[in-house]
Design a protein around this motif. Structure first.
Motif, short mmCIF file in Angstrom:
data_model
loop_
_atom_site.label_atom_id
_atom_site.label_comp_id
_atom_site.label_asym_id
_atom_site.label_seq_id
_atom_site.Cartn_x
_atom_site.Cartn_y
_atom_site.Cartn_z
N ALA A 17 -71.10 13.62 -144.12
CA ALA A 17 -71.80 13.29 -145.17
C ALA A 17 -73.05 13.33 -145.19
CB ALA A 17 -71.42 12.15 -145.43
N GLY A 18 -74.05 13.83 -146.17
CA GLY A 18 -75.27 13.63 -146.26
C GLY A 18 -75.63 12.43 -147.05
N LEU A 44 -69.03 16.75 -147.00
CA LEU A 44 -68.89 18.21 -147.12
C LEU A 44 -67.54 18.28 -146.07
CD1 LEU A 44 -72.10 19.83 -146.79
CD2 LEU A 44 -70.72 19.38 -149.01
N THR A 55 -66.53 20.38 -143.03
CA THR A 55 -67.47 21.24 -142.16
C THR A 55 -67.02 22.67 -141.99
OG1 THR A 55 -67.43 18.93 -140.82
CG2 THR A 55 -67.98 20.99 -139.73
N LEU A 110 -74.54 23.04 -139.78
CA LEU A 110 -74.54 22.79 -141.14
C LEU A 110 -75.98 23.35 -141.76
CD1 LEU A 110 -73.80 19.08 -140.89
CD2 LEU A 110 -72.41 20.63 -141.73
N THR A 119 -75.75 19.34 -145.69
CA THR A 119 -75.74 17.84 -145.82
C THR A 119 -77.03 17.29 -146.64
OG1 THR A 119 -76.14 17.45 -143.65
CG2 THR A 119 -74.05 17.21 -144.46
#
Length: 217
Positions: free
Chosen positions: A35-36, A55, A57, A195, A204
């Motif tokens: 998570a961002g 998101l 991965t 990422l 993220t």
């Protein structure tokens, strides 16, 4: 969560108590979801919007999003910035239907004057693996970073390694990675690179930034 601190002295006491609960360990090798987290402020600094975007991965697709509007929960005090944002971010986290395996903050963890930045604060309160990816340095010095993607240099403050200066794209300014809770620095750097396949910042951070800015506009 106990009553939110109202004074600098109360916040410092909370920070000291929570810092002792930080766990430093390797963390998940390849989490399926990350998570961002990001917060945007109005031009007068009186309102904020907090966003958490989860998101997958494997392909960086969006699995879930939660956004909330609010107001800063604490005055601006250097070293205590997390106290402004944590309540709104926790509220957004509660709205998620997909619980992320790792939290990635637009900020810092141990790379903080008191070794307890936003990533550490949220990690301890949620007991989720967490780390920060900062655009700029908060503390520390480093040796020059190689130009190839994946090059890194230790971020050192007062003789202690508090993070890494990581080149996510060749020839582009590096980012500042620091662990928060339940994850190691090598693992945090590996995830950051995974990422950030095309841009300087991890996806993220990019998607969470868009989400909170859209809500505030």
């Amino acid at each position: 969560m106990d009553a939110w601190p109202r004074t600098e002295e109360e916040a410092l006491a909370v920070q000291d108590a929570l810092r002792s609960r930080v766990v430093l360990e390797d963390g998940p090798a390849l989490p399926s979801t990350v998570a961002g987290l990001d917060v945007a402020y109005s031009t007068d600094d009186q309102r904020l919007a907090a966003a958490i975007v989860v998101l997958n991965t494997a392909d960086l697709s969006i699995a879930d999003t939660a956004v909330v509007r609010g107001v800063p929960a604490f005055p601006y005090v250097p070293g205590l910035f997390a106290f402004r944002e944590v309540p709104a971010l926790l509220s957004a986290l509660e709205r998620l239907t997909v619980r992320p395996e790792v939290l990635i903050c637009d900020g810092h963890g141990l790379a903080h004057p008191r070794r307890f930045g936003l990533a550490a604060h949220l990690g301890v309160l949620t007991d989720l693996p967490s780390f920060g990816v900062g655009k700029t340095r908060l503390v520390g010095d480093w040796e020059p970073v190689g130009e190839p993607r994946g090059s890194r240099s230790a971020l050192v403050d007062a003789g202690e390694t508090v993070g890494a200066v990581l080149r996510t794209q060749a020839g582009v300014k590096p980012v500042f990675v620091s662990v928060g809770h339940r994850i190691g620095l090598d693992r945090a750097c590996e995830l950051t690179l995974r990422l950030a396949p095309r841009f300087r910042l991890p996806e993220t951070t990019r998607v969470a930034d868009r989400a909170c800015r859209d809500l505030l506009s």
